[in-house]
Design an enzyme around this catalytic site. Structure first.
Site, PDB file in Angstrom:
ATOM      1  N   ALA A   8     -10.052 113.678  88.675  1.00 12.72           N
ATOM      2  CA  ALA A   8     -11.460 113.228  88.347  1.00 12.72           C
ATOM      3  C   ALA A   8     -11.056 112.392  86.874  1.00 12.72           C
ATOM      4  O   ALA A   8     -10.490 113.457  85.728  1.00 12.72           O
ATOM      5  CB  ALA A   8     -12.372 113.875  88.314  1.00 12.72           C
ATOM      6  N   CYS A   9     -11.232 111.528  86.083  1.00 16.90           N
ATOM      7  CA  CYS A   9     -11.337 110.976  85.315  1.00 16.90           C
ATOM      8  C   CYS A   9     -12.456 110.358  84.459  1.00 16.90           C
ATOM      9  O   CYS A   9     -13.264 110.413  85.261  1.00 16.90           O
ATOM     10  CB  CYS A   9     -10.096 109.806  84.951  1.00 16.90           C
ATOM     11  N   THR A  10     -12.541 110.156  83.309  1.00 12.98           N
ATOM     12  CA  THR A  10     -13.701 109.638  82.546  1.00 12.98           C
ATOM     13  C   THR A  10     -14.356 108.493  83.300  1.00 12.98           C
ATOM     14  O   THR A  10     -15.676 108.565  83.392  1.00 12.98           O
ATOM     15  CB  THR A  10     -13.727 109.587  81.214  1.00 12.98           C
TER      16      THR A  10
END
Length: 103
Positions: A8-10
């Protein structure tokens, strides 16, 4: 070895999926079974099952944000890294997971 995890990334788009692919490719190259759940802008994809989690030797969280459902991994060895680490050094990351499982 059985590996499960979450990426999961920003922003929840590019790095989430690149990290997933890099981890899966490196793990398969090492002869491991692997499944990485993604948590992005369109929600959770490739959701891990309770059975997959229970059979896992180790869990990797390649995330730049808080992930949903982290409590599912209670009692498991969990390694947390940034998506950048997973993208830039996936083979070293998998090697490290192997070392941690042997401990």
């Amino acid at each position: 070895m059985n590996i499960v995890g979450i990426s999961a990334c920003t922003v929840g788009i590019a790095h989430t999926y690149i990290a997933q692919k890099k981890i899966e490719t490196a793990a398969k190259k090492a002869g491991d079974n692997v499944k990485i759940e993604t948590q992005g802008t369109i929600g959770i994809e490739n959701k891990l099952t309770d059975e997959e989690i229970s059979q896992a030797d180790i869990v990797i969280l390649a995330a730049d944000v808080k992930v949903t459902g982290e409590e599912r991994f209670t009692g498991k060895k969990v390694v947390k890294v940034t998506t950048q680490t997973a993208i830039k050094s996936p083979n070293k990351l998998i090697e490290k997971l192997h070392e941690l499982v042997k401990e």
